[in-house]
Motif scaffolding. Structure first.
Motif, PDB file in Angstrom:
ATOM      1  N   LYS A 247       0.831  -1.211   0.000  1.00 43.97           N
ATOM      2  CA  LYS A 247       0.000   0.000   0.000  1.00 43.97           C
ATOM      3  C   LYS A 247       0.862   1.256   0.000  1.00 43.97           C
ATOM      4  CE  LYS A 247      -4.182  -1.907   2.121  1.00 43.97           C
ATOM      5  NZ  LYS A 247      -5.145  -1.808   3.265  1.00 43.97           N
ATOM      6  N   GLU A 248       1.968   1.225   0.739  1.00 38.53           N
ATOM      7  CA  GLU A 248       2.848   2.391   0.811  1.00 38.53           C
ATOM      8  C   GLU A 248       3.802   2.454  -0.378  1.00 38.53           C
ATOM      9  OE1 GLU A 248       4.848   2.789   4.522  1.00 38.53           O
ATOM     10  OE2 GLU A 248       3.052   2.390   5.699  1.00 38.53           O
ATOM     11  N   HIS A 249       4.029   1.297  -1.022  1.00 42.35           N
ATOM     12  CA  HIS A 249       4.963   1.245  -2.145  1.00 42.35           C
ATOM     13  C   HIS A 249       4.325   0.488  -3.313  1.00 42.35           C
ATOM     14  CE1 HIS A 249       8.173   2.809   0.405  1.00 42.35           C
ATOM     15  NE2 HIS A 249       7.739   1.993   1.337  1.00 42.35           N
ATOM     16  N   PRO A 250       3.331   1.094  -3.969  1.00 42.64           N
ATOM     17  CA  PRO A 250       2.667   0.426  -5.093  1.00 42.64           C
ATOM     18  C   PRO A 250       3.631   0.158  -6.243  1.00 42.64           C
ATOM     19  CG  PRO A 250       2.006   2.732  -4.948  1.00 42.64           C
ATOM     20  CD  PRO A 250       2.800   2.437  -3.718  1.00 42.64           C
ATOM     21  N   LEU A 251       3.352  -0.891  -6.983  1.00 40.32           N
ATOM     22  CA  LEU A 251       4.295  -1.386  -7.984  1.00 40.32           C
ATOM     23  C   LEU A 251       4.426  -0.477  -9.201  1.00 40.32           C
ATOM     24  CD1 LEU A 251       6.192  -3.601  -8.958  1.00 40.32           C
ATOM     25  CD2 LEU A 251       4.190  -4.844  -9.823  1.00 40.32           C
ATOM     26  N   ILE A 252       3.321   0.049  -9.704  1.00 39.56           N
ATOM     27  CA  ILE A 252       3.371   0.793 -10.971  1.00 39.56           C
ATOM     28  C   ILE A 252       4.311   2.000 -10.912  1.00 39.56           C
ATOM     29  CG2 ILE A 252       1.987   2.188 -12.579  1.00 39.56           C
ATOM     30  CD1 ILE A 252      -0.278   0.185 -12.211  1.00 39.56           C
ATOM     31  N   PRO A 253       4.277   2.831  -9.856  1.00 32.70           N
ATOM     32  CA  PRO A 253       5.251   3.935  -9.803  1.00 32.70           C
ATOM     33  C   PRO A 253       6.698   3.450  -9.717  1.00 32.70           C
ATOM     34  CG  PRO A 253       3.423   4.343  -8.296  1.00 32.70           C
ATOM     35  CD  PRO A 253       3.285   2.928  -8.766  1.00 32.70           C
ATOM     36  N   GLN A 314       7.087  -6.084 -19.419  1.00 23.55           N
ATOM     37  CA  GLN A 314       6.361  -7.291 -19.020  1.00 23.55           C
ATOM     38  C   GLN A 314       5.777  -7.129 -17.618  1.00 23.55           C
ATOM     39  OE1 GLN A 314       9.311 -10.449 -19.456  1.00 23.55           O
ATOM     40  NE2 GLN A 314       8.162 -11.298 -21.190  1.00 23.55           N
ATOM     41  N   ALA A 315       6.591  -6.612 -16.692  1.00 26.29           N
ATOM     42  CA  ALA A 315       6.136  -6.419 -15.311  1.00 26.29           C
ATOM     43  C   ALA A 315       4.983  -5.424 -15.255  1.00 26.29           C
ATOM     44  CB  ALA A 315       7.299  -5.939 -14.443  1.00 26.29           C
ATOM     45  N   ASP A 316       5.039  -4.387 -16.089  1.00 25.10           N
ATOM     46  CA  ASP A 316       3.962  -3.400 -16.134  1.00 25.10           C
ATOM     47  C   ASP A 316       2.652  -4.063 -16.568  1.00 25.10           C
ATOM     48  OD1 ASP A 316       2.932  -0.620 -16.102  1.00 25.10           O
ATOM     49  OD2 ASP A 316       2.752  -0.934 -18.256  1.00 25.10           O
ATOM     50  N   LEU A 317       2.727  -4.920 -17.583  1.00 24.54           N
ATOM     51  CA  LEU A 317       1.521  -5.636 -18.030  1.00 24.54           C
ATOM     52  C   LEU A 317       1.018  -6.579 -16.946  1.00 24.54           C
ATOM     53  CD1 LEU A 317       2.542  -6.471 -21.728  1.00 24.54           C
ATOM     54  CD2 LEU A 317       0.784  -4.849 -20.981  1.00 24.54           C
ATOM     55  N   GLN A 318       1.939  -7.287 -16.288  1.00 25.23           N
ATOM     56  CA  GLN A 318       1.538  -8.200 -15.219  1.00 25.23           C
ATOM     57  C   GLN A 318       0.852  -7.450 -14.076  1.00 25.23           C
ATOM     58  OE1 GLN A 318       5.364 -10.010 -14.379  1.00 25.23           O
ATOM     59  NE2 GLN A 318       4.761 -11.918 -15.396  1.00 25.23           N
ATOM     60  N   SER A 319       1.375  -6.252 -13.752  1.00 25.00           N
ATOM     61  CA  SER A 319       0.784  -5.463 -12.659  1.00 25.00           C
ATOM     62  C   SER A 319      -0.636  -5.030 -12.977  1.00 25.00           C
ATOM     63  CB  SER A 319       1.650  -4.228 -12.374  1.00 25.00           C
ATOM     64  OG  SER A 319       1.554  -3.283 -13.437  1.00 25.00           O
ATOM     65  N   ALA A 324      -0.792 -12.726 -15.914  1.00 27.97           N
ATOM     66  CA  ALA A 324      -0.318 -13.168 -14.604  1.00 27.97           C
ATOM     67  C   ALA A 324      -1.384 -12.902 -13.551  1.00 27.97           C
ATOM     68  CB  ALA A 324       0.972 -12.443 -14.232  1.00 27.97           C
ATOM     69  N   SER A 325      -1.389 -13.718 -12.523  1.00 24.65           N
ATOM     70  CA  SER A 325      -2.331 -13.518 -11.425  1.00 24.65           C
ATOM     71  C   SER A 325      -1.597 -13.571 -10.092  1.00 24.65           C
ATOM     72  CB  SER A 325      -3.425 -14.592 -11.461  1.00 24.65           C
ATOM     73  OG  SER A 325      -2.844 -15.892 -11.386  1.00 24.65           O
ATOM     74  N   SER A 327       0.873 -11.659  -6.981  1.00 25.73           N
ATOM     75  CA  SER A 327       0.838 -10.390  -6.245  1.00 25.73           C
ATOM     76  C   SER A 327       1.866  -9.408  -6.784  1.00 25.73           C
ATOM     77  CB  SER A 327       1.124 -10.641  -4.762  1.00 25.73           C
ATOM     78  OG  SER A 327       2.470 -11.047  -4.585  1.00 25.73           O
ATOM     79  N   GLU A 328       1.661  -8.136  -6.457  1.00 25.99           N
ATOM     80  CA  GLU A 328       2.614  -7.105  -6.871  1.00 25.99           C
ATOM     81  C   GLU A 328       3.999  -7.389  -6.294  1.00 25.99           C
ATOM     82  OE1 GLU A 328       1.407  -3.133  -6.072  1.00 25.99           O
ATOM     83  OE2 GLU A 328      -0.208  -3.150  -7.553  1.00 25.99           O
ATOM     84  N   GLY A 329       4.039  -7.869  -5.059  1.00 25.91           N
ATOM     85  CA  GLY A 329       5.311  -8.153  -4.419  1.00 25.91           C
ATOM     86  C   GLY A 329       6.097  -9.221  -5.161  1.00 25.91           C
ATOM     87  N   GLU A 330       5.392 -10.267  -5.604  1.00 23.76           N
ATOM     88  CA  GLU A 330       6.065 -11.335  -6.333  1.00 23.76           C
ATOM     89  C   GLU A 330       6.555 -10.845  -7.696  1.00 23.76           C
ATOM     90  OE1 GLU A 330       6.938 -14.296  -5.159  1.00 23.76           O
ATOM     91  OE2 GLU A 330       6.141 -13.525  -3.254  1.00 23.76           O
ATOM     92  N   ILE A 331       5.755 -10.000  -8.329  1.00 21.31           N
ATOM     93  CA  ILE A 331       6.180  -9.433  -9.624  1.00 21.31           C
ATOM     94  C   ILE A 331       7.465  -8.625  -9.442  1.00 21.31           C
ATOM     95  CG2 ILE A 331       5.570  -7.808 -11.464  1.00 21.31           C
ATOM     96  CD1 ILE A 331       2.614  -8.566 -10.950  1.00 21.31           C
TER      97      ILE A 331
END
Length: 341
Positions: A247-253, A314-319, A324-325, A327-331
């Protein structure tokens, strides 16, 4: 030239107060320390009830600040007016507010100490208001320290507290807490409570391990730097921290920031052979950071950088749920592994 925070604090401790202070910068520590020192020491305790006024920028337009500053002290030689969060003064960025402050700066009320605590932002000192303040007021710029400067700062802070600390312990404290000076000062103050009996005169790495918990809040720039240096242990540590705080560190940014970073490394390869000064212009960065990007380019040849940019896409698409299904952390952890290897 803006004053250095240490210089202003030394003058204040010698009871030399100026009529107008403009404290600013991206490191809030010294902004707070100087404002708090003036609030605590500029007036004797019995005069503060009538002559100390503390307001907040978002609630106080410039005309109200000027009205407060132009009042005369009540049964005292001076009054103190402190504007906290001054960067939020509604009209500070407007012509009316700038004009009011400029005129006051040119002729401040000598019986008033007016303090603007302008945090996380800086006025452009090359523009009219900045030039006026620099000429007539005490302008302090509180700059964030680079990571390699922080251990020395910790040692200096401990020395002020009559406590020694070795270099290894200072580095360990920084690794545990981070580079934000306010948090470091607070952690040192808490640490010193363990030595109140006076039997310890020097902090060691063992003391840091025993008394200081892991409280550091990493940021994306530190992840970039760890990846750029191929510091595998630190990169994984930061990735795991981000993964545990989605929540404090979202993946997309984070992906967007890494994409910008590796795009610059791509440009380093493109402009191979140009001077550091010209490279800084091409990358649109300070010349101070050129060495960091040159180091990263040595670790990541052109073919690897192109591959990393593919991994980031690829990671952006997965997010966004494509292909992919997990979590953001695993990505993120998988992305960091692919970048490093």
């Amino acid at each position: 030239m803006p004053y250095k925070p240490e210089q202003v604090l030394a003058e204040l401790k010698n009871n030399k107060f100026a009529p107008l202070y403009f404290l600013q910068g991206d490191e809030p520590y010294y902004v707070d320390v100087i404002a708090e020192y003036i609030e605590t020491h500029a007036l004797p305790e019995h005069e503060k009830g009538f002559n100390l006024t503390v307001v907040y920028g978002k609630d106080t337009p410039m005309k109200d600040v000027m009205s407060l500053a132009k009042r005369f002290p009540v049964m005292a030689q001076r009054q103190v007016v402190i504007v906290k969060e001054a960067q939020e003064i509604p009209d500070l960025g407007k012509d009316t507010g700038k004009t009011q402050l400029s005129k006051y700066a040119e002729k401040p009320v000598p019986s008033t100490i007016l303090v603007f605590a302008h945090k996380h932002k800086k006025l452009n000192l090359a523009q009219t208001l900045g030039k006026t303040l620099e000429k007539y007021a005490v302008v302090v710029e509180s700059k964030a320290l680079y990571e390699n400067q922080v251990p020395a700062w910790i040692q200096g802070y401990c020395k002020e507290k009559k406590m020694g600390i070795d270099s290894q312990a200072a580095h360990a404290l920084m690794e545990s807490v981070g580079v934000e000076l306010s948090r470091l000062a607070n952690e040192v103050d808490k640490l010193l409570l363990n030595f109140a009996d006076g039997k310890t005169s020097h902090i060691t790495n063992e003391h840091i391990s025993r008394y200081v918990g892991q409280s550091r809040d990493f940021n994306t720039f530190e992840l970039q730097r760890a990846l750029g240096e191929k510091n595998t242990l630190k990169a994984y540590k930061i990735a795991n921290y981000f993964a545990s705080n989605p929540k404090e560190h979202p993946l997309i940014p984070i992906i967007a920031s890494l994409f910008g970073y590796f795009s610059k490394i791509l440009l380093v390869h493109h402009y191979s052979g140009v001077s550091s000064h010209d490279l800084a212009k091409h990358l649109q960065i300070s010349p101070f950071f050129v060495k960091e990007y040159l180091t990263a380019a040595r670790y990541y040849p052109l073919s690897k950088v192109l591959q990393i940019i593919h991994f980031l896409r690829q990671a952006d698409l997965q997010s966004k749920g494509v292909g992919a299904s997990v979590s953001e952390g695993e990505i993120l952890k998988e992305l960091v592994f692919k970048i490093l290897y």
